[in-house]
Enzyme design. Structure first.
Site, mmCIF file in Angstrom:
data_model
loop_
_atom_site.group_PDB
_atom_site.id
_atom_site.type_symbol
_atom_site.label_atom_id
_atom_site.label_comp_id
_atom_site.label_asym_id
_atom_site.label_seq_id
_atom_site.Cartn_x
_atom_site.Cartn_y
_atom_site.Cartn_z
ATOM 1 N N GLU A 34 0.833 -1.204 0.000
ATOM 2 C CA GLU A 34 0.000 0.000 0.000
ATOM 3 C C GLU A 34 0.871 1.258 0.000
ATOM 4 O O GLU A 34 0.815 2.063 0.939
ATOM 5 C CB GLU A 34 -0.964 -0.007 1.185
ATOM 6 C CG GLU A 34 -2.012 -1.085 1.069
ATOM 7 C CD GLU A 34 -3.149 -0.929 2.064
ATOM 8 O OE1 GLU A 34 -2.975 -0.252 3.091
ATOM 9 O OE2 GLU A 34 -4.229 -1.489 1.809
ATOM 10 N N GLU A 83 -6.540 -7.609 -0.877
ATOM 11 C CA GLU A 83 -6.911 -7.691 0.537
ATOM 12 C C GLU A 83 -8.359 -7.271 0.701
ATOM 13 O O GLU A 83 -8.798 -6.316 0.067
ATOM 14 C CB GLU A 83 -6.106 -6.692 1.391
ATOM 15 C CG GLU A 83 -4.653 -6.975 1.572
ATOM 16 C CD GLU A 83 -3.997 -5.913 2.465
ATOM 17 O OE1 GLU A 83 -4.696 -5.286 3.283
ATOM 18 O OE2 GLU A 83 -2.789 -5.709 2.320
HETATM 19 C C1 GLA Z 1 -4.040 -2.608 4.841
HETATM 20 C C2 GLA Z 1 -2.642 -3.176 4.926
HETATM 21 C C3 GLA Z 1 -2.553 -4.400 5.781
HETATM 22 C C4 GLA Z 1 -3.397 -4.267 7.017
HETATM 23 C C5 GLA Z 1 -4.826 -3.954 6.617
HETATM 24 C C6 GLA Z 1 -5.766 -3.867 7.786
HETATM 25 O O1 GLA Z 1 -4.771 -3.082 3.825
HETATM 26 O O2 GLA Z 1 -2.093 -3.448 3.668
HETATM 27 O O3 GLA Z 1 -1.193 -4.585 6.117
HETATM 28 O O4 GLA Z 1 -2.887 -3.243 7.802
HETATM 29 O O5 GLA Z 1 -4.827 -2.715 5.976
HETATM 30 O O6 GLA Z 1 -7.078 -3.557 7.376
#
Ligand code: GLA
Length: 690
Positions: A171, A328
């Site tokens: 991210e 995710e």
């Molecule tokens: C993001 C991050 C993860 C985690 C999630 C939690 O998507 O990439 O590492 O912290 O949030 O929702």
């Protein structure tokens, strides 16, 4: 670790995007996966984990996302034994690896040694380690250290048979998109020099004759640090563009290292979600071999499920309509909203398959096993704290079976007749300081029209404003405040080719430099629309507006003169009483020409729904039968013409839609009517009815 002057130069050069021929992500069926953080667990647990993953049908696991501190210590030496073992274990269980480069968060030994890599805020204060992602996107020191790690990981695993795809950092820009340190300011100046070439061109673009802001030398330019009054909007806009490019350049640097060691696809997880707006992903999309997105339901919004659909459709837009990967999402509650709402029965299945319906070829989660410690210990996971004796685990097994049953859908594309224009530049310019009404939020306006279209039962492509729009029957332009001439022309071309266009208020006002287009708003489209706005007349919060038709509105009105358009509705009260609120013009430039509609206020939900349904019908678009606010219907189509109709029933009632063929999740034939139980999803492979 030290960084020489030469390597700094090499590391900060602007890297080109990868070439057009790129590796594709191949997988059997729809991928089912998760993040896995074995660093948090004893090796005995790893064995149980991989066995349970195999039992659930998990076949793509992201590891080494936050691995740096485990892989490399202060002596600079790498220790790969644990990662070797985890990768081999996954491989032995037939599970493919989505391999992180491990650079997402620098270890404390690095920030202690090189505090200059810590990001600086606009007020000149630094942000410290202790959380994650505490690094300046333009720092050559950070980049050198990170690329050394990427080199080691890529060289070691570049040809490992378990690895399926590369996951750069994590991210990017989630927490650190903006930095104001001296290194960032110098990089910003370099970026400006290559954009404007001369300081005069920069002065013209930023309108620096205002407030005595003229620059005589590049060295006088800073990032927009905290000021006493309003920022120069041109400077702020370019700083946002620069910041997005700085992180993209960083992505390219990691990708370049990986590609020297591996022919596998390289990606990173985008955040096409409600509140993260720092990166212009249109400009990133060509850099990744497959677009991947992270999405979490946001219960701070009025309609979290509609926002999920929007984010999925936008992600497909970034992928140019090709399949993408949901990298995710969550099985249940997250841990970062004020109240972290658990999913209701069937909701994980509905959310997952809504992403698949809208073009995802993978369903992955954060994370495999719920952490016992750390900031995310109360975040849901595939394997919850309560273990396998839980409803959540049963749901995971059920989802695993569903994903397998959808294997044949992989690679197909979503069919849509409607385009909604979306722009990060317009988002930044719309939500800037000192404007006619601070109540206008770009994303709220986009969400409102998107929701109207979704509730009307039509599928929407979210597209970049400079896309060819001529294949769409309807083009919707919500609140596109900033638009270039070339982008504006794309909408006109679509209308000339026979499409309908709906432009909503505060669109087409400024050009790419945030300079007002004079002569009456919306300067970009007033001729096509056959009207002009002489003055904005927003209303105070809590004030409602009525239109002649009985439609209700709020927030905004305008004083419009209809020069060559039919007035569809007028303001019945408020500061623009008696003046047009909705106009319509049939373009007069030849056969096949389309229609241009303008909406000058923020209609309430039912009034907007009615207007959208009217325009959808006028454009000759047939909504999916049975689709509505709580019943999503989306069709995916393969290159050879097979179609799959996804029906997602968010209601507590049985739903019936017309359909004939074979239902993949129940494995049953369907004759003429497809029945979807309360809260369930059905995916019909359609066959012609004999
Ligand atoms: C993001 C991050 C993860 C985690 C999630 C939690 O998507 O990439 O590492 O912290 O949030 O929702």
């Amino acid at each position: 670790m030290s960084v020489s002057a030469t390597s700094v130069d090499q590391l900060t050069r602007v890297l080109p995007a990868a070439s057009a021929s790129r590796p594709s992500f191949t997988h059997r069926g729809i991928a089912f996966g998760c993040d896995y953080n074995p660093e948090q667990w004893d090796p005995r647990v790893w064995r149980e984990d991989v066995a349970l993953m195999a039992r659930a049908g998990v076949d793509l696991v992201a590891i080494n996302i936050f691995g740096w501190a485990s892989l490399q210590g202060p002596d600079g030496l790498f220790h790969f034994d644990d990662l070797d073992e985890v990768i081999d274990l996954l491989h032995a269980h037939g599970i493919r690896v989505n391999l992180g480069t491990g650079t997402a968060s620098p270890p404390p030994w690095l920030t202690t040694r090189h505090p200059e890599i810590l990001p600086m805020m606009e007020d000149g204060t630094r942000r410290y380690p202790g959380g994650r992602q505490a690094w300046c996107p333009s720092s050559p020191v950070f980049r050198a250290a990170a690329l050394e790690l990427v080199e080691a990981v890529a060289a070691r695993y570049g040809e490992h048979p378990a690895v399926a795809i590369w996951h750069v950092s994590n991210e990017l820009g989630c927490h650190n998109p903006y930095c104001h340190c001296e290194v960032s300011a110098a990089a910003f100046r370099d970026w400006l020099r290559s954009r404007y070439i001369t300081i005069d061109a920069l002065n013209a673009a930023w309108g620096t004759s205002f407030w005595s802001q003229r620059y005589y030398d590049w060295a006088e330019i800073l990032t927009p640090r905290a000021t006493l009054s309003t920022y120069n909007p041109g400077q702020m806009l370019d700083y946002r563009r620069f910041s997005s490019d700085a992180l993209r350049d960083y992505f390219r640097a990691e990708a370049e290292v990986i590609r020297r060691h591996s022919t596998l696809p390289v990606t990173t997880n985008f955040m096409v979600t409600a509140h993260v707006r720092a990166l212009d992903y249109w400009s990133w999309a060509d850099d990744v071999d497959i677009v991947a997105n992270d999405h979490y339901l946001d219960h701070r919004l009025d309609a979290p499920t509609a926002e999920l659909s929007f984010a999925a459709d936008l992600t497909r837009g970034l992928a140019g309509g090709e399949p993408w990967l949901l990298m995710e999402h969550s099985t249940g509650a997250v841990n970062w909203q004020p109240v972290n709402v658990a999913k209701t029965p069937g909701e994980m299945m509905r959310n997952s398959l809504s992403h698949v319906a809208r073009g995802s070829d993978g369903i992955c989660f954060f994370q495999w096993r719920a952490s016992l410690q750390g900031a995310e210990k109360f975040h849901s996971a595939l394997l919850p704290h309560s273990g396998t004796q839980s409803g959540a685990w049963k749901d995971v097994l059920e989802l695993g079976r569903a994903v397998k049953a959808l294997e044949e859908v992989r690679g197909s594309r979503v069919v849509a007749d409607v385009a909604v224009l979306f722009s990060w530049g317009a988002w930044w310019a719309t939500d800037a300081e000192n404007r006619p009404s601070a109540a206008i939020s770009y994303l709220d306006q986009v969400h409102a029209v998107y929701r109207g279209l979704r509730d009307a039962g039509v599928t929407v492509d979210i597209v970049k404003p400079d896309s060819d729009l001529t294949r769409y029957r309807l083009v919707v332009v919500p609140c596109l405040h900033l638009v270039s001439d070339a982008e504006a022309a794309r909408v006109e071309e679509a209308v000339a080719a026979g499409a309908h266009a709906l432009i909503t208020f505060y669109s087409g006002i400024v050009d790419q430099d945030d300079r007002v287009r004079p002569g009456g708003y919306p300067g970009a489209w007033r001729d096509m629309l056959g009207m002009r706005v002489e003055e904005f007349a927003p209303v105070l919060p809590g004030t409602t507006l009525a239109l002649d038709s009985g439609a209700r509105a709020a927030m905004w009105s305008e004083r419009i003169v209809a020069t060559d358009a039919e007035v569809v509705d007028r303001f019945a009260d408020g500061p623009s009483a008696g003046l047009p609120a909705i106009t319509h013009r049939t373009a007069a430039n030849g056969p096949g020409s389309g229609d241009a509609w303008y909406l000058a206020t923020m209609l309430d939900e039912p009034s907007l729904a009615a207007l959208i349904s009217r325009i959808v019908a006028a454009a000759g678009i047939t909504p999916h039968p049975g689709a509505g606010a709580d019943v999503e219907v989306v069709v995916r189509q393969s290159a050879d013409g097979r179609t799959w109709r996804f029906v997602i029933n968010h209601t507590k009632d049985f739903v019936e839609v017309p359909g004939h063929g074979f239902e993949l999740l129940t494995g049953e034939p369907v004759e003429r009517r497809l029945t979807v139980p309360p809260g369930a999803v059905r995916v019909l492979r359609e066959e012609a009815q004999r």
